[in-house]
Write a protein that holds these residues in place. Sequence first.
Motif, mmCIF file in Angstrom:
data_model
loop_
_atom_site.group_PDB
_atom_site.id
_atom_site.type_symbol
_atom_site.label_atom_id
_atom_site.label_comp_id
_atom_site.label_asym_id
_atom_site.label_seq_id
_atom_site.Cartn_x
_atom_site.Cartn_y
_atom_site.Cartn_z
ATOM 1 N N ASN A 179 0.830 -1.055 -0.039
ATOM 2 C CA ASN A 179 0.047 0.035 0.032
ATOM 3 C C ASN A 179 0.858 1.195 0.045
ATOM 4 O OD1 ASN A 179 -2.562 0.846 0.414
ATOM 5 N ND2 ASN A 179 -1.785 2.052 2.038
ATOM 6 N N ALA A 180 2.060 1.150 0.643
ATOM 7 C CA ALA A 180 2.817 2.470 0.870
ATOM 8 C C ALA A 180 3.378 2.651 -0.559
ATOM 9 C CB ALA A 180 3.833 2.095 1.986
ATOM 10 N N ILE A 181 3.874 1.458 -1.220
ATOM 11 C CA ILE A 181 4.456 1.607 -2.485
ATOM 12 C C ILE A 181 3.496 2.216 -3.464
ATOM 13 C CG2 ILE A 181 5.378 0.444 -4.415
ATOM 14 C CD1 ILE A 181 6.533 -1.275 -2.351
ATOM 15 N N GLN A 182 2.374 1.804 -3.367
ATOM 16 C CA GLN A 182 1.251 2.360 -4.400
ATOM 17 C C GLN A 182 0.838 3.634 -4.062
ATOM 18 O OE1 GLN A 182 -0.213 0.729 -6.729
ATOM 19 N NE2 GLN A 182 -0.848 -1.458 -6.079
ATOM 20 N N TYR A 183 0.964 3.982 -2.718
ATOM 21 C CA TYR A 183 0.683 5.441 -2.558
ATOM 22 C C TYR A 183 1.881 6.502 -3.081
ATOM 23 C CZ TYR A 183 -0.364 9.845 0.476
ATOM 24 O OH TYR A 183 -0.725 10.771 0.737
ATOM 25 N N GLU A 184 2.824 5.986 -2.949
ATOM 26 C CA GLU A 184 4.152 6.929 -3.410
ATOM 27 C C GLU A 184 3.975 7.088 -4.902
ATOM 28 O OE1 GLU A 184 7.629 6.630 -1.524
ATOM 29 O OE2 GLU A 184 6.806 6.086 0.433
ATOM 30 N N ALA A 185 3.668 5.763 -5.531
ATOM 31 C CA ALA A 185 3.559 5.958 -6.974
ATOM 32 C C ALA A 185 2.589 6.761 -7.564
ATOM 33 C CB ALA A 185 3.170 4.256 -7.708
ATOM 34 N N LEU A 186 1.302 6.888 -6.776
ATOM 35 C CA LEU A 186 0.413 7.689 -6.967
ATOM 36 C C LEU A 186 0.762 9.132 -7.002
ATOM 37 C CD1 LEU A 186 -2.724 5.648 -5.358
ATOM 38 C CD2 LEU A 186 -2.293 6.308 -7.640
ATOM 39 N N ALA A 187 1.442 9.331 -5.757
ATOM 40 C CA ALA A 187 2.029 10.940 -5.425
ATOM 41 C C ALA A 187 2.759 11.056 -6.643
ATOM 42 C CB ALA A 187 2.679 10.824 -4.056
ATOM 43 N N GLN A 188 3.681 10.261 -7.043
ATOM 44 C CA GLN A 188 4.634 10.672 -7.936
ATOM 45 C C GLN A 188 3.909 10.993 -9.281
ATOM 46 O OE1 GLN A 188 7.966 8.339 -9.273
ATOM 47 N NE2 GLN A 188 8.806 8.202 -7.284
ATOM 48 N N SER A 189 2.863 10.181 -9.588
ATOM 49 C CA SER A 189 2.099 10.487 -10.968
ATOM 50 C C SER A 189 1.308 11.738 -10.879
ATOM 51 C CB SER A 189 0.829 9.488 -10.909
ATOM 52 O OG SER A 189 1.273 8.451 -11.383
ATOM 53 N N LEU A 190 1.016 12.243 -9.594
ATOM 54 C CA LEU A 190 0.217 13.503 -9.434
ATOM 55 C C LEU A 190 1.403 14.635 -9.423
ATOM 56 C CD1 LEU A 190 -2.515 14.653 -8.907
ATOM 57 C CD2 LEU A 190 -2.303 14.207 -6.514
ATOM 58 N N ALA A 191 2.633 14.509 -8.907
ATOM 59 C CA ALA A 191 3.489 15.452 -9.264
ATOM 60 C C ALA A 191 3.996 15.659 -10.549
ATOM 61 C CB ALA A 191 4.840 14.983 -8.179
ATOM 62 N N GLN A 192 3.945 14.561 -11.168
ATOM 63 C CA GLN A 192 4.265 14.766 -12.635
ATOM 64 C C GLN A 192 3.553 15.459 -13.513
ATOM 65 O OE1 GLN A 192 7.142 13.640 -14.285
ATOM 66 N NE2 GLN A 192 7.528 11.485 -13.777
ATOM 67 N N LYS A 193 2.132 15.128 -13.094
ATOM 68 C CA LYS A 193 0.954 15.825 -13.945
ATOM 69 C C LYS A 193 1.231 17.438 -13.772
ATOM 70 C CE LYS A 193 -2.726 12.995 -14.919
ATOM 71 N NZ LYS A 193 -2.796 13.650 -16.353
ATOM 72 N N LEU A 194 1.494 17.782 -12.264
ATOM 73 C CA LEU A 194 1.350 19.329 -11.998
ATOM 74 C C LEU A 194 2.702 19.837 -12.755
ATOM 75 C CD1 LEU A 194 0.179 19.148 -8.226
ATOM 76 C CD2 LEU A 194 -1.024 20.298 -10.096
ATOM 77 N N SER A 195 3.771 19.289 -12.474
ATOM 78 C CA SER A 195 5.051 19.641 -13.257
ATOM 79 C C SER A 195 4.701 19.715 -14.689
ATOM 80 C CB SER A 195 6.295 18.964 -12.813
ATOM 81 O OG SER A 195 6.379 17.815 -13.861
ATOM 82 N N MET A 196 4.279 19.225 -15.286
ATOM 83 C CA MET A 196 3.870 19.180 -16.693
ATOM 84 C C MET A 196 3.142 20.384 -16.870
ATOM 85 S SD MET A 196 3.313 15.424 -18.694
ATOM 86 C CE MET A 196 1.912 14.921 -17.741
ATOM 87 N N LEU A 197 2.011 20.757 -15.987
ATOM 88 C CA LEU A 197 1.145 21.794 -16.222
ATOM 89 C C LEU A 197 2.073 22.845 -15.998
ATOM 90 C CD1 LEU A 197 -1.848 22.174 -16.538
ATOM 91 C CD2 LEU A 197 -1.891 22.119 -14.080
ATOM 92 N N LYS A 198 2.981 23.091 -14.955
ATOM 93 C CA LYS A 198 3.833 24.129 -14.965
ATOM 94 C C LYS A 198 4.792 24.328 -16.268
ATOM 95 C CE LYS A 198 7.190 26.062 -11.763
ATOM 96 N NZ LYS A 198 8.026 26.720 -12.725
ATOM 97 N N TYR A 199 5.166 23.197 -16.549
ATOM 98 C CA TYR A 199 5.838 23.432 -17.844
ATOM 99 C C TYR A 199 5.184 24.164 -19.027
ATOM 100 C CZ TYR A 199 8.868 22.020 -21.682
ATOM 101 O OH TYR A 199 9.610 21.941 -22.874
ATOM 102 N N ALA A 200 4.056 23.644 -18.977
ATOM 103 C CA ALA A 200 3.299 24.407 -20.021
ATOM 104 C C ALA A 200 2.911 25.764 -19.844
ATOM 105 C CB ALA A 200 1.856 23.528 -20.232
ATOM 106 N N ILE A 201 2.896 25.999 -18.629
ATOM 107 C CA ILE A 201 2.506 27.445 -18.352
ATOM 108 C C ILE A 201 3.920 28.149 -18.697
ATOM 109 C CG2 ILE A 201 1.978 29.025 -16.354
ATOM 110 C CD1 ILE A 201 0.242 26.691 -15.161
#
Lengths: 135, 146
Positions: free
Chosen positions: A107-129
């Motif tokens: 469960n901890a690994i899954q959580y960190e994978a999801l958190a990383q995914s979300l961080a990636q999405k946000l950083s892609m958004l920031k890149y676009a901006i």
Amino acid sequence: MKGIDIFDPAMKLLGRALDFRALRHNVISSNIANIDTPRYRGFDVVLKGELSGDGAEDRLVRTHQDHLGGGGMDGIRPQVVQSTSSRHRMDGNSVDVDMEMTKLAENAIQYEALAQSLAQKLSMLKYAIDEGGNR
Amino acid sequence: MDIFKSFEISASGLVAQRLRMNVISSNLANIDSTRTPQGGPYRRKDVVFAAAPASSSFHSLLGAELDGKLSMVKVLDVVEGNRPYRRIYDPGHPDASAGGYVLLPNINPMEEMVNLLSATRSYEANVTAINAAKSMARSALNIGKV
């Protein structure tokens, strides 16, 4: 045009998945803390409900007021269920420490994978901006 | 969802197991104690664990009934068992009765050691749960970092 939504449904889905994983961690911690409590039966979290179509915006059926809109995952909600295992120790406790520790790690690994995914999405958004500004 | 709730839950596990360890140490240390402040030889002590609901009143206000199923562990009581004392014949002992018999605590060191091992492993399991929660919370902090 329909409202511009920079938080796409996938991001909301990630958020809800994170909530599920965090709740599951709490439930597993609760089981581990009660490893030696007599007559304690363990709990786990499952996702109950059905997928409601392909998530088209005009078909957002919210089955619970706490649900966020977006995606066909609205009908799915986490539910805490009690273990129905009949195997238990002499004091009535049915928590299997090996299973709980394994679930904890997974469960901890899954959580960190999801958190990383979300961080990636946000950083892609920031890149676009950012890049938009440099044009 | 409150990740800090899991700290509270696992911490209650740590506290309970440590108290259990202390009671076991007390039993082992007093294996030959023939006098206590209450009079009479030492009686073997044991802990009583119970699951207590972990939801705060704030959560129930929000109607988050999912949390109602979470339990901390509480040490209800430290109770004295009622096993009969060990009787050995030792007329030279200061607390020997008129017939030369001494009543000693009925504590089995093997039993206490096994309980101690079990308490240690449970303690370590709770520590692992806390570490997992810590690293999950830290990686959640990294979500917003750009």
